[in-house]
Scaffold this motif. Structure first.
Motif, PDB file in Angstrom:
ATOM      1  N   LEU A  33     -19.237 -19.575 -19.265  1.00 36.97           N
ATOM      2  CA  LEU A  33     -18.979 -20.885 -18.566  1.00 36.97           C
ATOM      3  C   LEU A  33     -18.007 -20.961 -17.753  1.00 36.97           C
ATOM      4  O   LEU A  33     -18.094 -21.535 -16.782  1.00 36.97           O
ATOM      5  CB  LEU A  33     -18.762 -21.897 -19.919  1.00 36.97           C
ATOM      6  N   ASP A  34     -16.875 -20.240 -18.105  1.00 37.95           N
ATOM      7  CA  ASP A  34     -15.862 -20.346 -16.785  1.00 37.95           C
ATOM      8  C   ASP A  34     -16.330 -19.537 -15.561  1.00 37.95           C
ATOM      9  O   ASP A  34     -16.204 -20.002 -14.548  1.00 37.95           O
ATOM     10  CB  ASP A  34     -14.700 -19.580 -17.436  1.00 37.95           C
ATOM     11  N   GLY A  35     -17.177 -18.664 -15.816  1.00 35.28           N
ATOM     12  CA  GLY A  35     -17.892 -17.645 -14.773  1.00 35.28           C
ATOM     13  C   GLY A  35     -18.526 -18.535 -14.084  1.00 35.28           C
ATOM     14  O   GLY A  35     -18.896 -18.482 -12.601  1.00 35.28           O
ATOM     15  N   GLU A  36     -19.512 -19.485 -14.761  1.00 38.71           N
ATOM     16  CA  GLU A  36     -20.586 -20.288 -14.138  1.00 38.71           C
ATOM     17  C   GLU A  36     -19.767 -21.149 -13.186  1.00 38.71           C
ATOM     18  O   GLU A  36     -20.348 -21.601 -12.026  1.00 38.71           O
ATOM     19  CB  GLU A  36     -21.573 -20.767 -15.095  1.00 38.71           C
ATOM     20  N   LYS A  37     -18.758 -21.684 -13.908  1.00 37.75           N
ATOM     21  CA  LYS A  37     -17.914 -22.859 -13.137  1.00 37.75           C
ATOM     22  C   LYS A  37     -17.440 -22.238 -11.820  1.00 37.75           C
ATOM     23  O   LYS A  37     -17.427 -22.994 -10.685  1.00 37.75           O
ATOM     24  CB  LYS A  37     -16.868 -23.339 -14.105  1.00 37.75           C
ATOM     25  N   LYS A  38     -16.766 -21.019 -11.873  1.00 40.65           N
ATOM     26  CA  LYS A  38     -16.229 -20.661 -10.908  1.00 40.65           C
ATOM     27  C   LYS A  38     -17.064 -20.158  -9.663  1.00 40.65           C
ATOM     28  O   LYS A  38     -16.928 -20.519  -8.584  1.00 40.65           O
ATOM     29  CB  LYS A  38     -15.394 -19.218 -11.104  1.00 40.65           C
ATOM     30  N   LEU A  39     -18.493 -19.686 -10.115  1.00 47.61           N
ATOM     31  CA  LEU A  39     -19.473 -19.633  -9.224  1.00 47.61           C
ATOM     32  C   LEU A  39     -19.813 -20.822  -8.574  1.00 47.61           C
ATOM     33  O   LEU A  39     -20.114 -20.742  -7.226  1.00 47.61           O
ATOM     34  CB  LEU A  39     -20.787 -18.969  -9.801  1.00 47.61           C
ATOM     35  N   ILE A  80     -19.060 -14.923  -3.804  1.00 45.21           N
ATOM     36  CA  ILE A  80     -20.311 -15.327  -4.434  1.00 45.21           C
ATOM     37  C   ILE A  80     -21.065 -14.285  -5.085  1.00 45.21           C
ATOM     38  O   ILE A  80     -21.565 -14.433  -6.306  1.00 45.21           O
ATOM     39  CB  ILE A  80     -21.115 -16.371  -3.619  1.00 45.21           C
ATOM     40  N   LYS A  81     -21.362 -13.180  -4.384  1.00 44.60           N
ATOM     41  CA  LYS A  81     -22.169 -11.973  -4.731  1.00 44.60           C
ATOM     42  C   LYS A  81     -21.556 -11.487  -6.093  1.00 44.60           C
ATOM     43  O   LYS A  81     -22.237 -11.289  -6.840  1.00 44.60           O
ATOM     44  CB  LYS A  81     -22.398 -11.211  -3.692  1.00 44.60           C
ATOM     45  N   GLN A  82     -20.362 -11.140  -6.001  1.00 43.66           N
ATOM     46  CA  GLN A  82     -19.608 -10.557  -7.031  1.00 43.66           C
ATOM     47  C   GLN A  82     -19.458 -11.500  -8.236  1.00 43.66           C
ATOM     48  O   GLN A  82     -19.718 -11.132  -9.131  1.00 43.66           O
ATOM     49  CB  GLN A  82     -18.126  -9.961  -6.563  1.00 43.66           C
ATOM     50  N   GLN A  83     -19.276 -12.806  -7.814  1.00 44.49           N
ATOM     51  CA  GLN A  83     -19.139 -13.674  -8.913  1.00 44.49           C
ATOM     52  C   GLN A  83     -20.508 -13.776  -9.940  1.00 44.49           C
ATOM     53  O   GLN A  83     -20.605 -13.917 -11.012  1.00 44.49           O
ATOM     54  CB  GLN A  83     -18.746 -15.025  -8.510  1.00 44.49           C
ATOM     55  N   GLU A  84     -21.698 -13.864  -8.905  1.00 41.77           N
ATOM     56  CA  GLU A  84     -22.917 -13.786  -9.839  1.00 41.77           C
ATOM     57  C   GLU A  84     -23.144 -12.458 -10.574  1.00 41.77           C
ATOM     58  O   GLU A  84     -23.738 -12.642 -11.787  1.00 41.77           O
ATOM     59  CB  GLU A  84     -24.024 -13.863  -8.546  1.00 41.77           C
ATOM     60  N   ALA A  85     -22.710 -11.384 -10.014  1.00 42.51           N
ATOM     61  CA  ALA A  85     -22.697  -9.946 -10.975  1.00 42.51           C
ATOM     62  C   ALA A  85     -21.791 -10.460 -12.292  1.00 42.51           C
ATOM     63  O   ALA A  85     -22.323  -9.983 -13.204  1.00 42.51           O
ATOM     64  CB  ALA A  85     -22.368  -8.861 -10.115  1.00 42.51           C
ATOM     65  N   LEU A  86     -20.712 -10.942 -12.167  1.00 35.55           N
ATOM     66  CA  LEU A  86     -19.852 -11.298 -13.084  1.00 35.55           C
ATOM     67  C   LEU A  86     -20.578 -12.114 -14.358  1.00 35.55           C
ATOM     68  O   LEU A  86     -20.567 -11.910 -15.350  1.00 35.55           O
ATOM     69  CB  LEU A  86     -18.409 -11.654 -12.813  1.00 35.55           C
TER      70      LEU A  86
END
Length: 145
Positions: A33-39, A80-86
């Motif tokens: 959820l944190d990763g999705e929020k950051k994305l 954004i690409k890196q965050q999507e991968a995370l």
């Protein structure tokens, strides 16, 4: 020692493992959820920045400023690409952990059912023995002709 009593330590261990996995699932879910929020924040920021760029470009900007905007937008796109991968990795880890937890929950419930069944059988045997003893005492007390 009765069968059900012997299984209690095993059931405790299985239950504890299931609880630890449940907590782990919650931690993975929070990370997801944190990763999705950051994305979402990165995507929103990029959209706002692009909108600002378009407004400034409509008013006329220099070549250097345009290159800086494009370079920054490229860095944002990469972030954004890196965050999507995370996020994708966090989603996969969360799902894998959830599957492990569900399996542990099934084992815990199955073992609980076995213990309950054995306890019921043991109660039934005890009740039959007590009834038989009670009947025998009653027969001894009744006078015989």
């Amino acid at each position: 020692m009765k069968r059900a009593k012997r299984l209690e330590p095993v059931q405790h261990i299985v239950d504890e493992a299931q609880k630890r996995l449940a907590m782990s699932v919650a931690a993975f879910e929070k990370r997801l959820l944190d990763g999705e929020k950051k994305l979402e924040e990165l995507v929103r920021y990029k959209a706002e920045y692009e909108q600002g760029f378009q407004q400034r470009a409509a008013g006329g900007i220099g070549v250097m400023e345009m290159r800086d905007y494009q370079a920054f937008l490229a860095r944002l796109a990469e972030a954004i690409k890196q965050q999507e991968a995370l996020v994708n990795r966090a989603r996969a880890e969360h799902e894998a952990e959830r599957v492990k937890w569900q399996e542990a929950l099934k084992r815990s419930k199955a073992l609980g059912h076995v213990v309950e069944r054995w306890q019921a059988e043991e109660r039934h045997v005890t009740e039959r023995r007590e009834q038989r003893e009670s009947d025998e005492r009653a027969q001894r007390k009744t006078p015989r002709p």
